[in-house]
Design an enzyme around this catalytic site. Sequence first.
Site, PDB file in Angstrom:
ATOM      1  N   CYS A 127      11.214 -10.977  -2.713  1.00 60.79           N
ATOM      2  CA  CYS A 127      10.339 -11.988  -2.103  1.00 60.79           C
ATOM      3  C   CYS A 127      10.563 -13.395  -2.658  1.00 60.79           C
ATOM      4  CB  CYS A 127       8.878 -11.582  -2.272  1.00 60.79           C
ATOM      5  SG  CYS A 127       8.540  -9.942  -1.630  1.00 60.79           S
ATOM      6  N   HIS A 269       4.133 -17.452  -1.618  1.00 58.41           N
ATOM      7  CA  HIS A 269       4.582 -16.195  -1.002  1.00 58.41           C
ATOM      8  C   HIS A 269       3.362 -15.490  -0.412  1.00 58.41           C
ATOM      9  CE1 HIS A 269       6.329 -12.419  -0.220  1.00 58.41           C
ATOM     10  NE2 HIS A 269       5.821 -11.796  -1.263  1.00 58.41           N
ATOM     11  N   ASN A 299       3.650  -9.475   5.027  1.00 54.61           N
ATOM     12  CA  ASN A 299       4.621  -9.864   3.993  1.00 54.61           C
ATOM     13  C   ASN A 299       6.035  -9.650   4.537  1.00 54.61           C
ATOM     14  OD1 ASN A 299       6.290 -10.049   1.762  1.00 54.61           O
ATOM     15  ND2 ASN A 299       4.987  -8.827   0.421  1.00 54.61           N
TER      16      ASN A 299
HETATM   17  O1  UT7 Z   1       5.675  -9.042  -2.160  1.00 54.86           O
HETATM   18  C1  UT7 Z   1       5.209  -8.580  -3.388  1.00 54.86           C
HETATM   19  C2  UT7 Z   1       4.827  -7.147  -3.378  1.00 54.86           C
HETATM   20  N1  UT7 Z   1       3.523  -6.792  -2.992  1.00 54.86           N
HETATM   21  C3  UT7 Z   1       2.366  -7.153  -3.555  1.00 54.86           C
HETATM   22  O2  UT7 Z   1       2.300  -8.030  -4.368  1.00 54.86           O
HETATM   23  C4  UT7 Z   1       1.151  -6.378  -3.200  1.00 54.86           C
HETATM   24  C5  UT7 Z   1       0.107  -6.477  -4.264  1.00 54.86           C
HETATM   25  N2  UT7 Z   1      -0.981  -5.503  -4.121  1.00 54.86           N
HETATM   26  C6  UT7 Z   1      -1.863  -5.514  -3.097  1.00 54.86           C
HETATM   27  O3  UT7 Z   1      -1.797  -6.346  -2.226  1.00 54.86           O
HETATM   28  C7  UT7 Z   1      -2.996  -4.507  -3.149  1.00 54.86           C
HETATM   29  O4  UT7 Z   1      -2.987  -3.832  -4.383  1.00 54.86           O
HETATM   30  C8  UT7 Z   1      -2.940  -3.457  -1.979  1.00 54.86           C
HETATM   31  C9  UT7 Z   1      -3.267  -4.139  -0.676  1.00 54.86           C
HETATM   32  C10 UT7 Z   1      -1.567  -2.822  -1.920  1.00 54.86           C
HETATM   33  C11 UT7 Z   1      -3.978  -2.373  -2.213  1.00 54.86           C
HETATM   34  O5  UT7 Z   1      -5.279  -2.951  -2.313  1.00 54.86           O
HETATM   35  P1  UT7 Z   1      -6.294  -2.481  -3.434  1.00 54.86           P
HETATM   36  O6  UT7 Z   1      -7.516  -3.247  -3.242  1.00 54.86           O
HETATM   37  O7  UT7 Z   1      -5.575  -2.592  -4.742  1.00 54.86           O
HETATM   38  O8  UT7 Z   1      -6.583  -0.972  -3.022  1.00 54.86           O
HETATM   39  P2  UT7 Z   1      -6.304   0.357  -3.851  1.00 54.86           P
HETATM   40  O9  UT7 Z   1      -4.852   0.675  -3.848  1.00 54.86           O
HETATM   41  O10 UT7 Z   1      -7.022   0.294  -5.172  1.00 54.86           O
HETATM   42  O11 UT7 Z   1      -7.030   1.418  -2.952  1.00 54.86           O
HETATM   43  C12 UT7 Z   1      -8.467   1.408  -2.775  1.00 54.86           C
HETATM   44  C13 UT7 Z   1      -8.840   2.547  -1.862  1.00 54.86           C
HETATM   45  C14 UT7 Z   1      -8.249   3.889  -2.284  1.00 54.86           C
HETATM   46  O12 UT7 Z   1      -9.190   4.893  -1.981  1.00 54.86           O
HETATM   47  P3  UT7 Z   1     -10.177   5.482  -3.119  1.00 54.86           P
HETATM   48  O13 UT7 Z   1      -9.273   6.025  -4.175  1.00 54.86           O
HETATM   49  O14 UT7 Z   1     -10.979   4.307  -3.597  1.00 54.86           O
HETATM   50  O15 UT7 Z   1     -10.958   6.514  -2.389  1.00 54.86           O
HETATM   51  C15 UT7 Z   1      -7.049   4.038  -1.392  1.00 54.86           C
HETATM   52  O16 UT7 Z   1      -6.717   5.408  -1.188  1.00 54.86           O
HETATM   53  O17 UT7 Z   1      -8.344   2.303  -0.546  1.00 54.86           O
HETATM   54  C16 UT7 Z   1      -7.542   3.421  -0.112  1.00 54.86           C
HETATM   55  N3  UT7 Z   1      -6.451   2.891   0.717  1.00 54.86           N
HETATM   56  C17 UT7 Z   1      -6.579   2.677   2.041  1.00 54.86           C
HETATM   57  N4  UT7 Z   1      -7.573   2.882   2.897  1.00 54.86           N
HETATM   58  C18 UT7 Z   1      -7.378   2.550   4.182  1.00 54.86           C
HETATM   59  C19 UT7 Z   1      -5.203   2.508   0.329  1.00 54.86           C
HETATM   60  N5  UT7 Z   1      -4.510   2.062   1.379  1.00 54.86           N
HETATM   61  C20 UT7 Z   1      -5.341   2.150   2.449  1.00 54.86           C
HETATM   62  C21 UT7 Z   1      -5.191   1.828   3.806  1.00 54.86           C
HETATM   63  N6  UT7 Z   1      -6.230   2.031   4.641  1.00 54.86           N
HETATM   64  N7  UT7 Z   1      -4.050   1.303   4.298  1.00 54.86           N
END
Ligand code: UT7
Length: 342
Positions: A127, A269, A299
Amino acid sequence: MKAPQTIGEDMSYNSKIKGTGIYLPERIMTNFDLEKMVDTNDEWIYERTGIKARRICNPDGGEYPTDMAEKATWQALRTAGMEPNDIDMIIFASVTPDYKLPNSASVLQQKLGITNKCTAFDIATACSGFVYGVNMADSFIKTGMAKNVLVVGSEMLSREVNWKDRSICILFGDGCGVAILGQAEEGEKSTIHSTHLGTDGSGAEFFDQPIGGAVTPIEEHHLKEESHYMRMKGGEMFKVATRTLANNAKVCLDKAGMTLNDVDWIVPHQANIRIIETTAKLLKAPMEKMIVNIEHYGNTSAATVPIAFHEAIEDGRIKRGDTVLFDAFGAGLTFGATLLTY
Ligand code: UT7
């Protein structure tokens, strides 16, 4: 014509952005489309990422990374008032090149009909790729090694995400943005003030795709296990991202002896709206200064910064004479920033 700036005994040149262009695939995939593919919903995606839709390349052709780059470059050439053979270097940033060999910059050279045998090479810094390319172009121009450098960020990430993995497939999209950098006239306001690049390889495991390289070529069992796709530790990336983007900005401003008050626009980004908001808070910058388009495209890796930059020029927000900060981070973990007056 050329603007030699005398620094001591040495000759040096300033560089500036002469033209920009973008290409976005025709197909739009909304969060509602994704709801039909994986266990997710529009509300979750929008709240957690700021994304509503992304573009997806036609898998049958016409929109591969070098196709998109060709279309975007014609636009940039028109803005810059240049012909293809005016370009004497192509830097192609992508982690999703058309082929392993030849490199995408060489393919693009031919598609553009460039016959001057210019230098053409790819860089794979994820990125941060476009910002890496811009900073390298600036160095080549400064030393007189190149006059007009085409920098491309073009990605077809839709090929590399597992469309069954909701933790990753909701984030990414396809697209391309380019810029042509050339020599600035002596005393011209438009110029690159400072650049900053770096990598922290200790965070490599936060975002990787280990299957499919020389170490582990793809075999049948990888396809069955679906282990050949990109993998990401989202939470870890999030934490590193905010710290890195804020630090990039500070380093670049310090190098130029400028402050955020001197900056009209920050083009970060586009990985997650919450990363952009947190960075703005850390920098004490108002969100109005941040150029944000993640809602429409998600992204697109190396393409996010040039697409957002170009769109803000086109809609009249960024004007000639405005001071702009590019700020990026990505897998590697690579990072970089560019402080320029457009
Ligand atoms: O280009 C550079 C690379 N990328 C990045 O820099 C991305 C950086 N990270 C992020 O943007 C975020 O960490 C994410 C968007 C990937 C994830 O968001 P989060 O707020 O950190 O969510 P999480 O992974 O902690 O998940 C929270 C909950 C989980 O459920 P439980 O365990 O709380 O029951 C996940 O299983 O949300 C669930 N979950 C989803 N639910 C619906 C994870 N993905 C999804 C989804 N739809 N797509």
